[in-house]
Design a protein around this motif. Structure first.
Motif, short mmCIF file in Angstrom:
data_model
loop_
_atom_site.label_atom_id
_atom_site.label_comp_id
_atom_site.label_asym_id
_atom_site.label_seq_id
_atom_site.Cartn_x
_atom_site.Cartn_y
_atom_site.Cartn_z
N ASP A 261 5.04 6.52 1.49
CA ASP A 261 4.57 6.65 0.10
C ASP A 261 4.39 5.29 -0.53
N TYR A 262 5.29 4.35 -0.19
CA TYR A 262 5.17 2.95 -0.63
C TYR A 262 5.54 2.06 0.55
N VAL A 263 4.72 1.06 0.82
CA VAL A 263 5.03 0.12 1.91
C VAL A 263 4.67 -1.30 1.47
N VAL A 264 5.40 -2.24 2.03
CA VAL A 264 5.06 -3.66 1.92
C VAL A 264 4.98 -4.20 3.34
N ALA A 265 3.84 -4.76 3.70
CA ALA A 265 3.68 -5.29 5.05
C ALA A 265 4.51 -6.55 5.22
N ILE A 266 5.25 -6.63 6.32
CA ILE A 266 5.97 -7.84 6.69
C ILE A 266 5.06 -8.66 7.59
N PRO B 123 -1.74 -7.10 -3.74
CA PRO B 123 -2.87 -6.20 -3.45
C PRO B 123 -2.31 -4.89 -2.90
N TYR B 124 -2.82 -3.76 -3.39
CA TYR B 124 -2.26 -2.46 -3.04
C TYR B 124 -3.35 -1.56 -2.51
N ASP B 125 -3.19 -1.11 -1.27
CA ASP B 125 -4.16 -0.22 -0.62
C ASP B 125 -3.60 1.19 -0.60
N ARG B 126 -4.25 2.09 -1.33
CA ARG B 126 -3.80 3.48 -1.38
C ARG B 126 -4.73 4.37 -0.58
N GLY B 127 -4.13 5.30 0.16
CA GLY B 127 -4.98 6.24 0.89
C GLY B 127 -4.18 7.21 1.74
N PRO B 128 -4.83 8.26 2.23
CA PRO B 128 -4.15 9.29 3.03
C PRO B 128 -3.69 8.80 4.39
N GLY C 154 0.83 -1.19 0.00
CA GLY C 154 0.00 0.00 0.00
C GLY C 154 0.87 1.25 0.00
N GLY C 155 0.23 2.39 0.17
CA GLY C 155 1.00 3.62 0.21
C GLY C 155 0.14 4.85 -0.04
N ARG C 156 0.77 5.99 0.16
CA ARG C 156 0.10 7.27 -0.10
C ARG C 156 0.03 7.56 -1.59
N LEU C 157 1.02 7.07 -2.34
CA LEU C 157 1.08 7.33 -3.78
C LEU C 157 0.42 6.21 -4.57
#
Length: 256
Positions: A180-185, A156-161, A145-148
């Motif tokens: 801005d970009y993250v991958v959950a561990i 699966p990518y979750d975007r949001g503020p 997921g991430g802000r960008l």
């Protein structure tokens, strides 16, 4: 980022054997000396059959510096691994490399070493909420997921503020842009959910919210951080069909 290939030893052996069988000598203008009589050929042992070269076994490679205990935690179905290594247990600076497993050749590096940060106080095999250390182990990577906007990942990518980072880090550096970009561990979390899901199967005391995220030029609370460009590369490379994992810890711990 590119695959690195090496010529297989078996192929070299077969080429060399082919040259021996075909012969390397030049021709001759004297037909009489180039052709032996039947008696001469028999006397010289002509017609001797040479044994075919034995096929050579290719030894599948393991990921360097990982010991048997750590390797045993990587499932047979896993063919992608992000290996994050610190030099000593109390270091908050690390190196990350990407590996893919070939069914014949074994694990092959597919990236150069990338600079990384981890928890302020280093590594631990008994992570606790607020200890400012990163958990040692092998963990799945299933959600991002991430802000960008999604840079092109298969996860699966979750975007949001809600991925907005604020404040300053341990060295006074701004945290803006870290998420801005993250991958959950998948340490103490429920796989298959947004990185923002706060379910803690091991209990709140064991911490959680451990991510790979954008580096802010300083140590983290317990996450692993990479330069922003590398995070985009990582997201595009990760493939859930290859059951990706992160292998993380100091050299001594991972060598067990």
């Amino acid at each position: 980022m590119s695959l690195r290939t090496r010529p297989l030893p078996g192929a070299v052996a077969l080429i060399a054997a082919g040259l021996l069988l075909a012969g390397c000598a030049g021709g001759t203008d004297n037909a009489a000396t180039a052709t032996a009589t039947g008696a001469e050929a028999k006397a010289a042992g002509a017609g001797t059959i040479r044994s075919a070269p034995r096929p050579q076994t290719i030894q599948a490679k393991e990921i360097p510096a990982l010991g048997p205990k750590t390797r045993a935690q990587i499932a047979a179905a896993t063919t992608q691994a992000v290996v994050v290594t610190g030099d000593v247990s109390d270091s908050n600076q690390a190196t990350a490399m990407l590996y893919e497993r070939d069914p014949v050749r074994g694990w092959q590096s597919v990236s150069d070493p990338w600079p990384a940060h981890n928890g302020l106080r280093g590594w631990t095999d008994d992570h606790r909420q607020g200890d400012r250390r990163s958990p040692i182990g092998v963990y799945g990577l299933t959600d991002a997921g991430g802000r960008l906007p999604d840079p092109g990942t298969k996860l699966p990518y979750d975007r949001g503020p809600a991925f907005t980072a604020r404040g300053t880090g341990f060295e006074g550096e701004p945290l803006a842009g870290s998420f801005d970009y993250v991958v959950a561990i998948n340490y103490n979390r429920k796989p298959g959910t947004t990185p923002l899901d706060w379910t803690r199967p091991l209990g709140a005391g064991k911490g959680g919210g451990i991510w790979i995220h954008v580096d802010h030029a300083g140590p983290t609370q317990g996450c692993v951080s990479l330069p922003k460009g590398r995070m985009k590369e990582l997201l595009r490379w990760l493939d859930p069909a290859k059951r990706p994992v992160v292998v993380m810890g100091d050299v001594t711990a991972l060598g067990r």
